[in-house]
Design a protein around this motif. Structure first.
Motif, PDB file in Angstrom:
ATOM      1  N   ARG A 213       0.779  -1.121   0.033  1.00 55.13           N
ATOM      2  CA  ARG A 213      -0.235  -0.101  -0.133  1.00 55.13           C
ATOM      3  C   ARG A 213       1.215   0.913   0.509  1.00 55.13           C
ATOM      4  NH1 ARG A 213      -5.531   0.817   4.280  1.00 55.13           N
ATOM      5  NH2 ARG A 213      -4.977  -1.386   3.286  1.00 55.13           N
ATOM      6  N   GLN A 214       2.184   1.260   0.567  1.00 54.77           N
ATOM      7  CA  GLN A 214       2.736   2.078   0.504  1.00 54.77           C
ATOM      8  C   GLN A 214       3.827   2.493  -0.622  1.00 54.77           C
ATOM      9  OE1 GLN A 214       2.982  -0.168   3.214  1.00 54.77           O
ATOM     10  NE2 GLN A 214       1.826   0.263   4.553  1.00 54.77           N
ATOM     11  N   LYS A 215       3.611   2.131  -1.617  1.00 57.45           N
ATOM     12  CA  LYS A 215       4.766   1.711  -2.369  1.00 57.45           C
ATOM     13  C   LYS A 215       6.266   1.695  -2.783  1.00 57.45           C
ATOM     14  CE  LYS A 215       0.816   4.089  -5.575  1.00 57.45           C
ATOM     15  NZ  LYS A 215      -0.092   4.030  -4.530  1.00 57.45           N
ATOM     16  N   THR A 216       5.947   0.652  -1.145  1.00 53.41           N
ATOM     17  CA  THR A 216       7.890   0.964  -0.753  1.00 53.41           C
ATOM     18  C   THR A 216       8.376  -0.110  -1.076  1.00 53.41           C
ATOM     19  OG1 THR A 216       6.858   0.269   1.344  1.00 53.41           O
ATOM     20  CG2 THR A 216       7.626   2.556   0.536  1.00 53.41           C
ATOM     21  N   SER A 217       6.879  -1.690  -1.369  1.00 54.90           N
ATOM     22  CA  SER A 217       8.249  -3.140  -1.347  1.00 54.90           C
ATOM     23  C   SER A 217       7.281  -3.878  -2.539  1.00 54.90           C
ATOM     24  CB  SER A 217       7.387  -3.619  -0.404  1.00 54.90           C
ATOM     25  OG  SER A 217       7.834  -3.921   1.150  1.00 54.90           O
ATOM     26  N   PHE A 218       8.035  -3.894  -3.313  1.00 58.56           N
ATOM     27  CA  PHE A 218       7.696  -4.839  -4.933  1.00 58.56           C
ATOM     28  C   PHE A 218       8.660  -5.922  -5.105  1.00 58.56           C
ATOM     29  CE2 PHE A 218       8.772  -0.056  -4.573  1.00 58.56           C
ATOM     30  CZ  PHE A 218       7.339   0.505  -4.935  1.00 58.56           C
TER      31      PHE A 218
ATOM     32  N   VAL B  95      -1.073  -6.230  -0.816  1.00 58.87           N
ATOM     33  CA  VAL B  95      -0.526  -6.105  -2.074  1.00 58.87           C
ATOM     34  C   VAL B  95      -1.898  -5.754  -3.531  1.00 58.87           C
ATOM     35  CG1 VAL B  95       1.250  -7.510  -1.751  1.00 58.87           C
ATOM     36  CG2 VAL B  95      -0.156  -8.072  -3.374  1.00 58.87           C
ATOM     37  N   SER B  96      -1.063  -5.125  -4.497  1.00 58.88           N
ATOM     38  CA  SER B  96      -2.329  -4.383  -5.611  1.00 58.88           C
ATOM     39  C   SER B  96      -1.291  -4.251  -6.454  1.00 58.88           C
ATOM     40  CB  SER B  96      -2.968  -3.326  -5.307  1.00 58.88           C
ATOM     41  OG  SER B  96      -1.660  -2.508  -4.588  1.00 58.88           O
ATOM     42  N   PHE B  97      -2.010  -3.955  -7.345  1.00 58.28           N
ATOM     43  CA  PHE B  97      -0.956  -3.572  -8.925  1.00 58.28           C
ATOM     44  C   PHE B  97      -0.275  -2.392  -8.544  1.00 58.28           C
ATOM     45  CE2 PHE B  97      -4.144  -6.591 -10.590  1.00 58.28           C
ATOM     46  CZ  PHE B  97      -3.216  -7.905 -10.880  1.00 58.28           C
ATOM     47  N   ALA B  98       0.529  -2.156  -8.878  1.00 57.36           N
ATOM     48  CA  ALA B  98       1.463  -0.823  -8.498  1.00 57.36           C
ATOM     49  C   ALA B  98       1.421  -0.135 -10.240  1.00 57.36           C
ATOM     50  CB  ALA B  98       3.207  -1.285  -9.106  1.00 57.36           C
ATOM     51  N   PRO B  99       1.340   1.004  -9.579  1.00 60.47           N
ATOM     52  CA  PRO B  99       0.673   1.951 -11.060  1.00 60.47           C
ATOM     53  C   PRO B  99       1.845   2.159 -11.691  1.00 60.47           C
ATOM     54  CG  PRO B  99       1.283   3.229  -8.909  1.00 60.47           C
ATOM     55  CD  PRO B  99       1.645   1.684  -8.268  1.00 60.47           C
ATOM     56  N   SER B 100       1.199   2.337 -13.629  1.00 67.85           N
ATOM     57  CA  SER B 100       1.951   1.970 -13.988  1.00 67.85           C
ATOM     58  C   SER B 100       3.128   2.839 -14.484  1.00 67.85           C
ATOM     59  CB  SER B 100       0.773   2.194 -15.866  1.00 67.85           C
ATOM     60  OG  SER B 100       0.196   3.901 -15.594  1.00 67.85           O
ATOM     61  N   GLU B 101       3.327   3.906 -13.794  1.00 64.92           N
ATOM     62  CA  GLU B 101       4.170   5.130 -13.543  1.00 64.92           C
ATOM     63  C   GLU B 101       5.557   4.649 -13.678  1.00 64.92           C
ATOM     64  OE1 GLU B 101       1.501   6.394 -11.256  1.00 64.92           O
ATOM     65  OE2 GLU B 101       1.082   6.007 -13.241  1.00 64.92           O
ATOM     66  N   ILE B 102       5.361   3.987 -12.132  1.00 64.77           N
ATOM     67  CA  ILE B 102       6.413   2.857 -10.607  1.00 64.77           C
ATOM     68  C   ILE B 102       6.611   1.515 -11.555  1.00 64.77           C
ATOM     69  CG2 ILE B 102       7.342   1.932  -9.140  1.00 64.77           C
ATOM     70  CD1 ILE B 102       4.622   3.451  -7.284  1.00 64.77           C
ATOM     71  N   LEU B 103       5.562   0.799 -12.820  1.00 57.12           N
ATOM     72  CA  LEU B 103       6.510  -0.204 -13.443  1.00 57.12           C
ATOM     73  C   LEU B 103       7.250   0.282 -14.302  1.00 57.12           C
ATOM     74  CD1 LEU B 103       5.897  -3.197 -14.786  1.00 57.12           C
ATOM     75  CD2 LEU B 103       3.427  -1.558 -16.206  1.00 57.12           C
TER      76      LEU B 103
ATOM     77  N   ALA C  85      15.905  -1.927 -11.046  1.00 59.27           N
ATOM     78  CA  ALA C  85      14.932  -3.408 -10.750  1.00 59.27           C
ATOM     79  C   ALA C  85      15.555  -4.279  -8.966  1.00 59.27           C
ATOM     80  CB  ALA C  85      14.430  -4.056 -11.024  1.00 59.27           C
ATOM     81  N   ASN C  86      16.236  -3.555  -8.584  1.00 60.72           N
ATOM     82  CA  ASN C  86      17.406  -4.249  -7.375  1.00 60.72           C
ATOM     83  C   ASN C  86      16.345  -4.954  -6.503  1.00 60.72           C
ATOM     84  OD1 ASN C  86      19.849  -4.588  -9.186  1.00 60.72           O
ATOM     85  ND2 ASN C  86      20.907  -3.167  -8.293  1.00 60.72           N
ATOM     86  N   ASP C  87      15.390  -3.999  -6.655  1.00 56.68           N
ATOM     87  CA  ASP C  87      14.748  -4.107  -4.307  1.00 56.68           C
ATOM     88  C   ASP C  87      13.496  -4.301  -5.176  1.00 56.68           C
ATOM     89  OD1 ASP C  87      13.253  -1.964  -6.384  1.00 56.68           O
ATOM     90  OD2 ASP C  87      13.244  -0.622  -4.426  1.00 56.68           O
TER      91      ASP C  87
END
Length: 178
Positions: free
Chosen positions: A67-72, A97-105, A126-128
Motif C-alpha cells: 500500500r505504501q509503494k515501498t515494497s515491490f 498488495v495491489s498492482f503497482a501504478p504504471s508510472e512505477i512499472l 529493479a534491484n529492490d
C-alpha cells in the motif's frame, strides 16, 4: 491477432535499452530462444495464439506493491490461473498488495503495462524488487514471455531463467504455492 512465424535471431531494431539488453544477455549467457513478432498483446487472452505458435504456455507476469509503494514484487504465474491478492500475500507473509501504478512499472521495470517481463531483472532499477514464482511454473520445461515489448514474445527454458539469467542479474527466485 497477427503472430509471425518462429524467429531464432534477435530483432533488427530495438525499442528500448532493456529490449537490446534482453537479446545481448541471451547471447552472452548462451540462452537459446525462439521468438515471434505480434500485434500488440496486452491481456492473457491476447496471448493464446502466441502460446500456440511458440508451443508453450505464456506466463502471467504481474508487478505488485504494498500500500505504501515501498515494497515491490514481480510475480510469475501460469497464464490461465486466477490471481488472488489475499493468497499471494499469505504465501509471502505480507499484507495487502495491489498492482503497482504504471508510472512505477515503467520506472522500476522499464516496461509498460502488457510488457512486464522477467528480463527486467537486468535493470539496476529493479534491484529492490522481489522475483516471486508460482510453484506451478517450476513444472514448465519452457515458458513464453514478453521480450520487454507488447509486440515481441519468446520461449525460453525455465531452467535457463533460474540457473543463468537470475544469478547473472544478482536476483534470487522465491517460489510460493498459491
Amino acid at each position: 491477432m497477427y503472430v509471425s512465424e518462429i524467429i531464432k535471431t534477435p530483432p533488427s531494431e530495438y525499442k528500448s535499452e532493456l529490449h537490446k539488453s534482453v537479446y545481448d544477455t541471451l547471447e552472452k549467457l548462451e540462452i537459446n530462444f525462439e521468438r515471434v513478432d505480434t500485434d500488440e498483446a496486452i491481456t492473457m487472452e491476447d496471448c493464446v495464439d502466441i502460446g500456440k505458435k511458440l508451443g508453450c504456455d505464456v506466463v502471467k507476469t504481474l508487478f505488485l506493491c504494498n500500500r505504501q509503494k515501498t515494497s515491490f514484487y514481480l510475480f510469475i504465474t501460469p497464464g490461465g490461473k486466477p490471481f488472488v491478492t489475499k493468497n499471494f500475500g499469505k504465501a509471502l507473509g505480507v499484507s495487502r498488495v495491489s498492482f503497482a501504478p504504471s508510472e512505477i512499472l515503467l520506472d522500476k521495470m522499464g516496461t509498460k503495462v502488457g510488457a512486464t517481463t522477467i528480463f527486467s531483472a537486468l535493470l539496476s532499477s529493479a534491484n529492490d524488487v522481489r522475483f516471486v514464482f508460482d510453484k506451478e511454473v517450476m513444472d514448465y520445461d519452457e515458458y513464453g514471455c514478453t521480450d520487454s515489448t507488447t509486440t515481441g514474445y519468446m520461449k525460453v527454458k525455465t531452467s535457463d531463467i533460474f540457473n543463468k539469467l537470475l544469478p547473472y542479474a544478482n536476483h534470487k527466485a522465491e517460489i510460493i504455492e498459491v
